[in-house]
Scaffold this motif. Structure first.
Motif: not given
Ligand SMILES: Cc1ncc(COP(=O)(O)O)c(C=O)c1O
Length: 388
Positions: A166, A196, A200
């Motif tokens: 991330n 996530a 990202y």
């Protein structure tokens, strides 16, 4: 033999790889399992997310029975109706023109993805995230994070660059024109149930395209509907070149799959393969699982019941001093504590709830998709009793 005798016997003869949790399971039905002494448990462990339709689901039982009495093995040069059907469905679910490879486990699905990436790009390097888990064969282990798992077996595949999960800056610095593939879990499972962010995963997609690297999403734990979408990445608006499935796909029967965009599917005959991969027994089970997910609208149920459960857990735990956070997506859920999770997990087992860890301070819940609200309420109430 009773629980402790069976545990002792396994410990005596099994390689020293798995601790035992003190009970021996004998049978299961729906979201319940029974130990050999007749005690019933609500199963939110499900063999680490395998029994997605619960235990002894009639559709899976009937598919396996039927196929076992017809044909269990069929080497891949000979086609088979169950395999053909499953391959077609997996490629359609991937929603891009694609090809699939069938195998027997998550590790093998990842292994094939890594080999395919090297074959397609002609590059050697991989990028993987910190706290990632991708399996334990020498290839899959290379991209798994935990030093403890890797160190005794070095040298493994390399080079592997490890980036912060991330963290888009770390991602940019870690994927280069030498990278064959970036491998990511859209929701890290073993690493503590960490989601996530959409930004990202989109950045991962763009950077891979830009650098000519392939993007692999390892959906071994998060796939097959566990997050409420068939692939977890569908929650985030980014799609990979290659994805890996296993765990729930066969509803308990071992099966794995690697699905790749058609233009990435660069293997030529016999460059890869598996004796058991794509056997009709496992394919029949997987077809029954996919039929049932569709017919019973289980993805919607997982989304709704996952949100229900996490709200319930937050409400009952927020005032407890040992409680840190509830997080997850669908039926991939975690309760992070401020203390080690070992003791609460043991107490849950005592009180008839099976759950599992995901890191030292996390209690992970992977219920079967068919679990009733009543059982979810019982699990939430039991967790509330054991967290101080
Ligand atoms: C994300 C992920 N990838 C790969 C694996 C390895 O799967 P298997 O144990 O079926 O080889 C796991 C197992 O936990 C996993 O969670």
């Amino acid at each position: 033999m009773n629980n402790s005798e069976l545990c002792a016997k396994e410990l005596q003869y099994e390689m020293n790889l798995y601790g035992k949790r003190g009970i021996a399971l004998e049978k299961g039905e729906n979201e319940f399992v029974w130990d050999v002494e007749g005690k019933r448990y609500i199963d939110c462990n499900t063999g680490v997310g395998v029994a997605i339709l619960g235990h002894a689901h009639p559709a899976v039982v009937s598919a396996v029975r039927g196929q076992a009495s017809k044909l269990m093995t069929c080497q891949s040069p000979f086609a088979n109706e169950q395999r053909a059907r499953l391959l077609e469905r997996l490629c359609h679910l991937f929603k891009q023109p694609s090809k699939a490879f069938l195998c027997n486990s998550g590790t093998e699905a990842v292994e094939a993805a890594l080999k395919l990436s090297r074959k397609k790009t002609g590059r050697k390097a991989f990028t993987a995230a910190m706290n990632a888990f991708h399996g334990r064969s020498s290839g899959a282990l290379s991209v798994t994070f935990k030093e403890k798992y890797r160190a005794p077996f070095e040298p493994l595949l390399g080079p592997v660059t490890r980036m912060r999960f991330n963290d888009i800056e770390s991602l940019k610095a870690s994927v280069t024109s030498e990278t064959a593939a970036l491998i990511l879990e859209p929701v890290q499972g073993e690493g503590g149930v960490r989601l996530a962010t959409p930004e990202y995963l989109k950045a991962a997609r763009d950077i891979c395209t830009d650098k000519g690297a392939l993007l692999i999403f390892d959906e071994v734990q998060s796939g097959c509907g566990r997050t409420g979408k068939f692939f977890a990445y569908e929650n985030f608006g980014a799609s990979p070149d290659i994805t890996c499935l296993a765990k729930g796909l066969g509803g308990g029967v071992p099966i794995g799959a690697t699905i790749a965009r058609e233009e990435v599917s660069a293997f030529t005959p016999l460059e890869h393969g598996s004796t058991f991969g794509g056997n009709p027994l496992a394919c029949a089970a997987a077809n029954a699982v996919l039929d049932t997910i569709e017919k019973d609208k289980l993805l919607k149920k997982v989304s709704e019941d996952g949100a229900y459960m996490m709200d319930k857990l937050r409400a009952s735990l927020s005032s407890k001093s040992q409680y840190r956070e509830v997080r997850g997506l669908g039926f991939l859920m975690a309760i992070e504590l401020k203390v080690m999770s070992k003791e609460p997990l043991a107490q849950l087992l005592q009180k008839g709830v099976l759950a599992l860890p995901a890191g030292e301070q996390v209690v992970r819940l992977l219920p079967p998709y068919i679990i009733s609200r009543e059982s979810l309420d019982t699990v939430a109430a039991t967790i509330s009793e054991v967290v101080q």
